[in-house]
Structures are given as structure tokens and as C-alpha cells.
Design an enzyme around this catalytic site. Structure first.
Site, PDB file in Angstrom:
ATOM      1  N   CYS A   1     -27.865  -0.237 -28.789  1.00  0.00           N
ATOM      2  CA  CYS A   1     -28.252   0.276 -30.113  1.00  0.00           C
ATOM      3  C   CYS A   1     -27.847   1.734 -30.308  1.00  0.00           C
ATOM      4  CB  CYS A   1     -29.747   0.103 -30.327  1.00  0.00           C
ATOM      5  SG  CYS A   1     -30.210  -1.633 -30.533  1.00  0.00           S
TER       6      CYS A   1
ATOM      7  N   ARG B   1     -28.196  -8.827 -18.615  1.00  0.00           N
ATOM      8  CA  ARG B   1     -29.510  -8.878 -17.983  1.00  0.00           C
ATOM      9  C   ARG B   1     -30.201 -10.200 -18.345  1.00  0.00           C
ATOM     10  NH1 ARG B   1     -32.671  -6.094 -20.318  1.00  0.00           N
ATOM     11  NH2 ARG B   1     -31.360  -5.122 -21.878  1.00  0.00           N
TER      12      ARG B   1
ATOM     13  N   HIS C   1     -36.201   5.019 -21.321  1.00  0.00           N
ATOM     14  CA  HIS C   1     -34.878   4.464 -21.662  1.00  0.00           C
ATOM     15  C   HIS C   1     -34.265   5.349 -22.755  1.00  0.00           C
ATOM     16  CE1 HIS C   1     -32.461   0.611 -22.978  1.00  0.00           C
ATOM     17  NE2 HIS C   1     -31.766   1.360 -22.156  1.00  0.00           N
TER      18      HIS C   1
ATOM     19  N   TYR D   1     -24.459  -8.808 -11.900  1.00  0.00           N
ATOM     20  CA  TYR D   1     -24.164  -8.045 -13.111  1.00  0.00           C
ATOM     21  C   TYR D   1     -25.094  -6.858 -13.368  1.00  0.00           C
ATOM     22  CZ  TYR D   1     -22.515  -6.948 -17.687  1.00  0.00           C
ATOM     23  OH  TYR D   1     -21.977  -6.282 -18.733  1.00  0.00           O
TER      24      TYR D   1
HETATM   25  P1  GTP Z   1     -27.003   0.209 -23.478  1.00  0.00           P
HETATM   26  O1  GTP Z   1     -25.966   0.753 -22.551  1.00  0.00           O
HETATM   27  O2  GTP Z   1     -27.025  -1.284 -23.508  1.00  0.00           O
HETATM   28  O3  GTP Z   1     -28.360   0.762 -23.220  1.00  0.00           O
HETATM   29  O4  GTP Z   1     -26.530   0.574 -24.988  1.00  0.00           O
HETATM   30  P2  GTP Z   1     -26.520   1.923 -25.859  1.00  0.00           P
HETATM   31  O5  GTP Z   1     -27.849   2.133 -26.490  1.00  0.00           O
HETATM   32  O6  GTP Z   1     -25.962   3.036 -25.069  1.00  0.00           O
HETATM   33  O7  GTP Z   1     -25.533   1.542 -27.052  1.00  0.00           O
HETATM   34  P3  GTP Z   1     -24.032   2.049 -27.374  1.00  0.00           P
HETATM   35  O8  GTP Z   1     -23.991   3.515 -27.723  1.00  0.00           O
HETATM   36  O9  GTP Z   1     -23.150   1.614 -26.290  1.00  0.00           O
HETATM   37  O10 GTP Z   1     -23.724   1.236 -28.700  1.00  0.00           O
HETATM   38  C1  GTP Z   1     -23.788  -0.168 -28.766  1.00  0.00           C
HETATM   39  C2  GTP Z   1     -23.003  -0.675 -29.936  1.00  0.00           C
HETATM   40  O11 GTP Z   1     -23.538  -0.110 -31.139  1.00  0.00           O
HETATM   41  C3  GTP Z   1     -21.537  -0.303 -29.881  1.00  0.00           C
HETATM   42  O12 GTP Z   1     -20.758  -1.399 -30.284  1.00  0.00           O
HETATM   43  C4  GTP Z   1     -21.415   0.825 -30.864  1.00  0.00           C
HETATM   44  O13 GTP Z   1     -20.142   0.889 -31.448  1.00  0.00           O
HETATM   45  C5  GTP Z   1     -22.511   0.514 -31.892  1.00  0.00           C
HETATM   46  N1  GTP Z   1     -23.049   1.767 -32.502  1.00  0.00           N
HETATM   47  C6  GTP Z   1     -23.419   2.887 -31.835  1.00  0.00           C
HETATM   48  N2  GTP Z   1     -23.808   3.860 -32.704  1.00  0.00           N
HETATM   49  C7  GTP Z   1     -23.687   3.357 -33.934  1.00  0.00           C
HETATM   50  C8  GTP Z   1     -23.940   3.875 -35.255  1.00  0.00           C
HETATM   51  O14 GTP Z   1     -24.350   5.018 -35.447  1.00  0.00           O
HETATM   52  N3  GTP Z   1     -23.715   3.015 -36.297  1.00  0.00           N
HETATM   53  C9  GTP Z   1     -23.261   1.741 -36.106  1.00  0.00           C
HETATM   54  N4  GTP Z   1     -23.056   0.988 -37.187  1.00  0.00           N
HETATM   55  N5  GTP Z   1     -22.993   1.224 -34.888  1.00  0.00           N
HETATM   56  C10 GTP Z   1     -23.215   2.012 -33.821  1.00  0.00           C
HETATM   57  C1  SPV Z   2     -29.000  -2.050 -20.934  1.00  0.00           C
HETATM   58  O1  SPV Z   2     -28.962  -3.293 -21.053  1.00  0.00           O
HETATM   59  O2  SPV Z   2     -29.871  -1.351 -21.504  1.00  0.00           O
HETATM   60  C2  SPV Z   2     -27.986  -1.360 -20.127  1.00  0.00           C
HETATM   61  C3  SPV Z   2     -27.065  -2.166 -19.336  1.00  0.00           C
HETATM   62  O3  SPV Z   2     -27.966  -0.135 -20.093  1.00  0.00           O
HETATM   63  S1  SPV Z   2     -27.749  -2.779 -17.866  1.00  0.00           S
HETATM   64  O4  SPV Z   2     -27.376  -1.902 -16.780  1.00  0.00           O
HETATM   65  O5  SPV Z   2     -27.235  -4.120 -17.644  1.00  0.00           O
HETATM   66  O6  SPV Z   2     -29.195  -2.779 -17.979  1.00  0.00           O
HETATM   67 MN    MN Z   3     -29.614   0.778 -21.457  1.00  0.00          MN
END
Ligand code: GTP
Ligand code: SPV
Ligand code: MN
Length: 582
Positions: free
Chosen positions: A251, A70, A227, A198
Site C-alpha cells: 500500500c 505470505r 509496520h 518465500y
Molecule cells: P510491502 O513491501 O508489501 O509492505 O509494500 P509497501 O507498503 O512498501 O508498498 P509499495 O510502496 O511497494 O507499493 C505497492 C504498490 O502500490 C506498488 O505497485 C506501487 O506502485 C503502488 N503505489 C505506491 N504508492 C502509490 C500512490 O501514491 N498511489 C498509487 N495509486 N499507487 C501507489
Molecule cells: C509484506 O507483505 O508486508 C512485505 C513482504 O513486506 S514480506 O516480507 O513477504 O512480508
Molecule cells: Mn511490509
């Protein structure tokens, strides 16, 4: 094909005129249509077929190397009054934005097909759902929207019935970062995006509609567009409580939404159900509780770090019918990314021979797209028209220091302050520096379609007569020790923290009161089967008074940024805590 809705036909017609598209294709969402699009993308190189034995119907897309995340600095909220967009958004006057975008769109689809995508955000028969139409010249966007939304004939029928829809116009343009804008016109229920193919820049149903435009509508109509992931936790007695959790991009939402409990918990009968991993729309029900739907139908998840160890549910849903964007591949053409426990990369995300010294195999923001129904923890509650009742709301971010593993807000106003003052280290999900701590209220800094001061007031407004609001918590899975190592194991072990929260909700767990919130004692967290020394857990649950005093000063400055739009109740709550810490 055209639609029965004159206003839709007229808009499609006017866009075709402006962009000079060669052909107009109305998407019906059928399998045959998708097969045709995939064939087309395989022949022009937009998609590459992955190993058909191990990953049937899986494809790799390599985006332009300057178009991998983004672009927050090129994302605008265009309201008549700049104060309505607020200091949390980039603003441009609607007339000026329209002039700039029209100039970019002029003739931009010559030689291309223009796809018209009717979509529904949320279960097709839910009163909480909202529809939109995205026009795009990217078949990759069509294929992703098909997985991420309820797209096609059923959505069009609902749009024709309701007569209203969000208008999204997208063109990849020249994919030139200097000719790229993501514009939002909340007062017109319109989105215009140019120059990026993207994720959140181009799949307009996701962040642009379901968060920026929807948050604006939600404020007017008395609901919340957040979110947040939505996860159901079923206890050994068979009762399921739903949690909605806001963590900033990359995160941990997808991981928490698909959590697999530690072995002891599974033996005792705990189960986890995934309703959503990124966006949550919530509205008070007749009984005063908040009911939530996931407006999406699929997952656009972060690939790096996803493995059998961290997220086995995600791995299990990714071996068929998925699109991978900017991952590496093995010698036998399987998708590969950093953190994977088997295989090794042969080519990196740009298709070059893998060389660790040059680039990671996968881009740090490489993603998978897949239907939610393929997740082993899928529940048909994700289709429930009335949504699921929320028992707890969780805010969390990446904070190497200060913020404890978990704390509970005393009441709704305190909880809103906790959400509003949340901060987190930036990640690769957006272009720009990574690892910089910034305020990210409710994980909505890049996504709120209006002034944060008004947004905080909207949150506070839910606390009224008859409301049965969820408890609010803050978590931090990302505390680091002096050597820079994560102190908490995270992932499945986060279940231990969820258990404490849910027991607080049902009045079965103990907490101690501190000025910053209610915390468990180390003994209140179940550590059976966990190798974590007592002193680490103690540090994770400690309240650093000096650190929090400084934090409260910084929060005061932050709240002041929104001037008189910041609700005085929030400032008073902060002042009360600061006084208790003094
Ligand atoms: P968006 O799709 O961008 O909104 O991300 P998200 O909030 O869904 O994050 P996601 O669960 O995909 O995790 C992002 C990164 O953080 C990954 O590389 C995970 O492996 C790492 N991660 C997720 N949960 C944990 C945790 O509990 N501890 C640690 N150390 N890393 C974590
Ligand atoms: C984020 O960045 O929080 C995502 C991926 O979930 S995107 O669809 O690019 O916003
Ligand atoms: Mn997201």
C-alpha cells in the site's frame, strides 16, 4: 566452527540431530561466502544470472508457483493462554505446535546443508537493536538475509556478549502448501517455519522476528515495533523532520520512503532521506520524543508498479547487486515487470514465453532484494545508534471511498483510535482474495504478536507526563472516482500532503475542525504544477457525514471483538465522535 555461547551450540546441535542435516555451515557474512553460495545456486537452478552488462551481480529466483506470498491462514501465535494471542491471530497451544513442527522437521534436511545465520536487527552498536539466529536449509534465504540484515561475524559477537537471541528455525521442506506452517512462540522468543521459501514466511528476521516477536517484547519493555517506513523530509531551511508511516502490505511504504518531490519543490530545496521502508522500532528518548530505528539493512520491495515515473530512486538502486524474485525477463535477460516504461517481456515469472492472455510477466507480488545503501536517498542516519526523532506518525490504507486524502488527529488518543480503526483493501502480498476491505489496525493485522486489545492499550500508554509525542495523521492515496480511476496522482505528489502535515507540526498551516479530525481546505494544499481540477481536490477533502456515521458503527463492532481487552478510553473516544456526527 562453533560459537563461544554454549546455549547456541547446544541448540544448533539439537537441530542438526532432529533434521539430520548433512553439513552445518556457520555464516560469517563475507563476500567469499556469498560468492560460493551464488555459484551453488547458479549450478542447481535456484538462481539465474541476469544480463551482466546492464545488471552486474543481479540474479533471478523463480519460486515455486504455489509459494509466492505470505500465508496468513497458516501463521500462528502460540501462547499458553489463547487470549494473549487474541482474535487477531490464529492460535495453537505451544505443546501441540511443537509436536507438529518436530514431526515435520524430523529428517527434513537429509542431503542438505544447514546454514546457521547470526543476525542483528538494527545498527550493530545500537541499544535499540536486537539479535537472532536463523537456521535454514535454503541458500536463497541466506543470500536474502545477507542483504536484509546485519548478518555474520559482528552479529555473532554481539550475541555472544549478550547471551540472548531469538531462535528461528526454517526449512523449505517439500514446499507443499499442505505441509506449511509459520509458528511463533513469543514466550520462548522462538520462531519455527516449514514448507515455504518465500519472503515473510522464510526470512525470519523480517516479519516473524522484527514484528511478531519484537512487538511482544516491545510491550513488555516499553517500546513499539511497527509496520512503518521512516522518511526524513528536509525543508529549504535545512531542517529535517522524520515521519513514520504505517500502510498495509503493498500500500505504498517503499514508494513514500523514497519519494522524489515534484519539480517545484526540488527547485525550492526540499530533499527526502530514506531511513526505512517497512519496519520501525520506536522508543521514548530522554527528551520525551519518540526515537526510531529501521531494524532492517535492505529492501524487499514490490517490483510491479516500480518505474522511472513512480519511483526513480528504486530503479537507480536495482541495476547492480540485487536479487529479483518472480519477475519476467526481456529477450536480453533484463528483469521486467508491469509498469516498467522501457523494454518488453520475453518470458514470464514462471519462465514461460510471455503471453499476456496467460499471465502477467511478473507475479503481482514479485519482489526485489537490495542493500539499503544502494538507494540514492540513503542517509547515514539509518545507522544512528540512538535513532531519529519522529515528528509525525501517519496511518493509511487503500480506501476507494470515504477516507479523505488527509486528516489530522486531535490528540494522541484520537490518533490511536484512527490507527486502530484503519481499514484497507487486501493485496497480493498475502495469499487469498485481493481487493477486500478489512480492518487492519496500524497495518499490523498480520504482524502483531499479541492481542490487539492489549496492543491498543500499549499505544495509549505512551501518552504520559513528560512525553513529547508526534502528531498523528491519516492519509488515503487510493480514492477512486465513478469510473474506477485513482483521483489523486500519488507518488511524488504525496509530498504536497507531507508539506501540510509538517507545517501543522510546526504550527504554520491552517486546518478546519470536523468530528473525524482536522482537515486542510483545498487552498491549504500546494497544487503548483499539478493538473488536478478544483472539484476533485474538494471531493478528496470532503467529510461524508452519513458515510462516517456508518463507519463509526462498524468501528464499534470491531472494537467489541476484543472484549474487555479493548481500552475504555478508545471506546469513549469513538462514542464522542459518533455523538458529534449524529
Ligand atoms: P510491502 O513491501 O508489501 O509492505 O509494500 P509497501 O507498503 O512498501 O508498498 P509499495 O510502496 O511497494 O507499493 C505497492 C504498490 O502500490 C506498488 O505497485 C506501487 O506502485 C503502488 N503505489 C505506491 N504508492 C502509490 C500512490 O501514491 N498511489 C498509487 N495509486 N499507487 C501507489
Ligand atoms: C509484506 O507483505 O508486508 C512485505 C513482504 O513486506 S514480506 O516480507 O513477504 O512480508
Ligand atoms: Mn511490509
Amino acid at each position: 566452527m562453533t560459537s563461544k555461547l554454549a546455549s547456541l551450540n547446544q541448540w544448533v546441535e539439537s537441530v542438526a540431530q532432529l533434521t539430520q542435516a548433512d553439513a552445518v555451515h556457520w555464516c560469517d557474512g563475507s563476500d567469499a561466502e556469498n560468492t560460493g553460495l551464488v555459484e551453488r545456486m547458479l549450478s542447481n537452478g535456484d538462481l539465474l544470472r541476469l544480463n551482466e552488462q546492464t545488471h552486474p551481480n543481479c540474479y533471478l529466483h523463480r519460486s515455486s508457483p504455489s509459494d509466492v506470498a505470505r500465508v496468513e491462514h497458516l501463521t500462528f501465535v502460540c501462547t499458553q493462554d489463547p487470549a494473549d494471542a487474541g482474535p487477531n491471530n490464529n492460535w495453537m497451544a505451544p505443546d501441540e505446535a511443537h509436536a507438529a513442527m518436530d514431526a515435520l522437521y524430523k529428517g527434513c534436511m537429509r542431503g542438505r546443508t544447514m546454514y546457521v545465520i547470526p543476525y542483528c536487527m538494527g545498527p550493530i552498536d545500537s541499544p535499540l537493536s536486537r539479535c537472532g539466529v536463523e537456521i535454514t536449509d535454503s541458500p536463497y534465504v541466506v543470500a536474502n538475509m545477507r542483504l536484509m540484515t546485519r548478518m555474520g561475524a559482528d552479529a555473532l559477537a554481539r550475541i555472544e556478549r549478550e547471551g540472548a537471541f531469538v531462535k528461528g528455525l526454517h526449512s523449505i521442506g517439500e514446499l507443499d502448501p499442505n505441509r506449511r506452517f509459520i509458528m511463533h512462540f513469543p514466550e520462548e522468543l522462538a520462531i519455527q517455519s516449514y514448507g515455504s521459501g518465500y519472503g515473510g514466511n522464510a526470512l525470519l528476521g523480517k516479519k516473524c522476528h522484527a514484528l511478531r516477536i519484537a512487538s511482544y517484547q516491545a510491550r513488555q519493555e516499553g517500546w513499539l515495533a511497527e509496520h512503518m517506513l521512516i522518511v526524513g523530509i528536509e525543508n529549504p531551511q535545512g531542517e529535517t523532520h522524520y515521519i513514520a508511516a504505517a500502510f498495509p502490505s503493498a500500500c505504498g511504504k517503499t514508494n513514500l520512503a523514497m519519494l522524489i518531490p515534484p519539480e517545484g519543490y526540488r527547485r525550492d530545496g526540499w530533499k527526502v532521506w530514506t531511513v526505512g521502508d517497512d519496519i520501525c522500532w520506536m522508543r521514548p528518548g530522554q527528551d520525551g520524543r519518540l526515537y526510531a530505528i529501521n531494524p532492517e539493512a535492505g529492501y524487499f520491495g514490490v517490483a510491479p508498479g516500480t518505474s522511472e515515473k513512480t519511483n526513480a530512486n528504486a530503479m537507480a538502486m536495482l541495476n547492480r547487486d540485487a536479487i529479483f524474485t518472480n519477475v519476467g525477463v526481456t529477450a536480453d535477460n533484463q528483469p521486467w515487470w508491469e509498469g516498467m516504461t522501457t523494454g518488453e517481456p520475453a518470458k514470464d515469472w514462471q519462465g514461460r514465453p510471455y503471453d499476456k492472455a496467460v499471465s502477467p510477466a511478473a507475479h503481482p507480488n514479485a519482489r526485489f532484494t537490495v542493500s539499503a545503501k544502494q538507494c540514492p536517498s540513503y542517509t547515514d542516519q539509518a545507522e544512528a545508534p540512538q535513532g531519529v526523532p519522529i515528528s509525525a506518525i501517519v496511518f493509511g490504507g487503500r480506501r476507494a471511498s470515504l477516507v479523505p486524502l488527509v486528516l489530522e488527529a486531535r490528540d494522541w488518543t484520537h490518533g490511536v483510535l484512527v490507527g486502530a480503526s484503519m481499514a484497507s483493501e487486501t493485496t497480493a502480498a498475502a495469499t487469498g482474495a485481493v481487493g477486500v476491505v478489512r480492518r487492519d489496525s496500524m497495518a499490523m493485522k498480520p504482524f502483531a504478536g499479541y492481542n490487539f486489545g492489549d496492543y491498543f492499550a500499549h499505544w495509549l500508554s505512551f501518552d504520559k507526563e513528560g512525553a513529547k509525542l508526534p502528531k498523528i495523521f491519516q492519509v488515503n492515496w487510493f480514492r477512486k472516482d465513478a469510473a474506477g480511476k485513482f483521483m489523486w496522482p500519488g507518488f511524488g505528489d504525496n509530498m504536497r500532503v507531507l508539506e501540510w502535515m509538517l507545517k501543522r507540526v510546526t504550527g504554520q498551516a491552517h486546518a478546519i475542525e470536523t468530528p473525524v479530525g482536522n482537515l486542510p481546505l483545498p487552498a491549504d494544499i500546494n497544487t503548483d504544477g499539478l493538473e488536478l481540477d478544483a472539484s476533485t481536490l474538494e471531493q478528496l477533502l470532503a467529510v461524508d457525514r452519513a458515510g462516517w456515521k456508518a463507519e463509526m458503527e462498524s468501528i464499534a463492532e470491531y472494537l467489541d471483538e476484543y472484549g474487555d481487552r479493548t481500552p475504555s478510553a478508545l471506546k469513549a473516544e469513538r462514542a464522542k465522535i459518533a455523538a458529534q456526527l449524529a
